[in-house]
Motif scaffolding. Structure first.
Motif, PDB file in Angstrom:
ATOM      1  N   ILE A  47     -26.863  60.103   7.287  1.00  0.00           N
ATOM      2  CA  ILE A  47     -27.169  60.655   8.609  1.00  0.00           C
ATOM      3  C   ILE A  47     -27.875  61.988   8.391  1.00  0.00           C
ATOM      4  CG2 ILE A  47     -26.176  61.608  10.729  1.00  0.00           C
ATOM      5  CD1 ILE A  47     -23.866  59.678  10.405  1.00  0.00           C
ATOM      6  N   PRO A  48     -29.034  62.200   9.050  1.00  0.00           N
ATOM      7  CA  PRO A  48     -29.710  63.492   8.896  1.00  0.00           C
ATOM      8  C   PRO A  48     -28.938  64.599   9.625  1.00  0.00           C
ATOM      9  CG  PRO A  48     -30.913  62.076  10.419  1.00  0.00           C
ATOM     10  CD  PRO A  48     -29.777  61.270   9.884  1.00  0.00           C
ATOM     11  N   THR A 102     -29.079  65.452   4.459  1.00  0.00           N
ATOM     12  CA  THR A 102     -28.390  64.252   4.934  1.00  0.00           C
ATOM     13  C   THR A 102     -26.961  64.261   4.406  1.00  0.00           C
ATOM     14  OG1 THR A 102     -29.105  62.964   3.030  1.00  0.00           O
ATOM     15  CG2 THR A 102     -30.486  62.850   4.997  1.00  0.00           C
ATOM     16  N   ARG A 103     -26.115  63.471   5.063  1.00  0.00           N
ATOM     17  CA  ARG A 103     -24.764  63.270   4.576  1.00  0.00           C
ATOM     18  C   ARG A 103     -24.467  61.778   4.633  1.00  0.00           C
ATOM     19  NH1 ARG A 103     -21.186  61.713   8.287  1.00  0.00           N
ATOM     20  NH2 ARG A 103     -21.417  62.340  10.445  1.00  0.00           N
ATOM     21  N   LEU A 104     -23.539  61.343   3.815  1.00  0.00           N
ATOM     22  CA  LEU A 104     -23.158  59.936   3.800  1.00  0.00           C
ATOM     23  C   LEU A 104     -22.460  59.565   5.099  1.00  0.00           C
ATOM     24  CD1 LEU A 104     -21.709  59.562   0.196  1.00  0.00           C
ATOM     25  CD2 LEU A 104     -23.975  58.967   1.004  1.00  0.00           C
ATOM     26  N   LYS A 105     -22.641  58.335   5.518  1.00  0.00           N
ATOM     27  CA  LYS A 105     -21.925  57.842   6.688  1.00  0.00           C
ATOM     28  C   LYS A 105     -20.480  57.558   6.299  1.00  0.00           C
ATOM     29  CE  LYS A 105     -25.440  55.715   9.571  1.00  0.00           C
ATOM     30  NZ  LYS A 105     -25.796  54.492  10.296  1.00  0.00           N
ATOM     31  N   LYS A 106     -19.569  57.887   7.214  1.00  0.00           N
ATOM     32  CA  LYS A 106     -18.166  57.534   7.016  1.00  0.00           C
ATOM     33  C   LYS A 106     -18.016  56.056   7.343  1.00  0.00           C
ATOM     34  CE  LYS A 106     -16.831  62.098   8.599  1.00  0.00           C
ATOM     35  NZ  LYS A 106     -16.306  62.861   9.726  1.00  0.00           N
ATOM     36  N   SER A 107     -16.951  55.452   6.881  1.00  0.00           N
ATOM     37  CA  SER A 107     -16.772  54.019   7.125  1.00  0.00           C
ATOM     38  C   SER A 107     -16.718  53.711   8.616  1.00  0.00           C
ATOM     39  CB  SER A 107     -15.523  53.492   6.425  1.00  0.00           C
ATOM     40  OG  SER A 107     -14.365  54.087   6.948  1.00  0.00           O
ATOM     41  N   SER A 108     -16.236  54.655   9.432  1.00  0.00           N
ATOM     42  CA  SER A 108     -16.185  54.430  10.880  1.00  0.00           C
ATOM     43  C   SER A 108     -17.573  54.535  11.520  1.00  0.00           C
ATOM     44  CB  SER A 108     -15.233  55.420  11.539  1.00  0.00           C
ATOM     45  OG  SER A 108     -15.675  56.747  11.320  1.00  0.00           O
TER      46      SER A 108
END
Length: 160
Positions: free
Chosen positions: A50-51, A61-67
């Motif tokens: 996600i930007p 950017t960061r990684l998406k959480k599983s949710s």
């Protein structure tokens, strides 16, 4: 603030839940091929980002959480793995592999050629376009990810 893993699972995409359940089942039944395929899909999750803009104004950017992972994200990963496997199989002269069949088992059914042709006949007026390939945008917008772009391209090239 602590997060409870049970509440995290309640927000997971149905496809992610299915992958996790299938992984557990494959491990229990000692199905190495299916287990490894599912792990390969999950290994691609770090590509989902996600930007964000930091306080300093820097964009990253960061990684998406599983949710935050959606079914569309997972389907996109599986489609890219499927395309790369098909390319490898074409180069080696093989028709299919267990890996490819497992991947395709997670994909939604794609629109077939007859469905695409029928929709084009009903909805596309080629007189609006200088080139019939310009209609591809409208066709892909209608079908979204349920139509293979190569299939639509082939249909348009063969169109009389």
């Amino acid at each position: 603030m602590t997060t409870d893993s049970k509440t995290d699972n309640a927000q997971e995409a149905p496809m992610l839940k299915r992958l996790k359940e299938d992984l557990k089942e494959a491990m229990r039944s000692k199905d190495a091929g299916r287990r490894d395929t599912i792990r390969q899909i999950m290994a691609e999750f770090p590509k989902l980002t996600i930007p964000i803009t930091l306080e300093s104004g820097k964009k990253t950017t960061r990684l998406k959480k599983s949710s935050e992972i959606t079914d569309d994200d997972i389907i996109g990963i599986i489609r890219s793995l499927t395309k790369s496997e098909q390319t490898v199989l074409e180069m080696t002269g093989k028709d299919s592999s267990a890996y490819l069949e497992t991947l395709q088992g997670y994909l939604p059914q794609l629109a077939d050629k007859q469905t695409i042709v029928a929709w084009i006949q009903e909805n596309i007026d080629f007189s609006q376009y200088t080139n019939k390939m310009q209609a591809m945008g409208a066709i892909m917008k209608h079908f979204g990810k349920t139509a293979d772009g190569k299939m639509v391209n082939t249909v348009l090239r063969e169109w009389e």
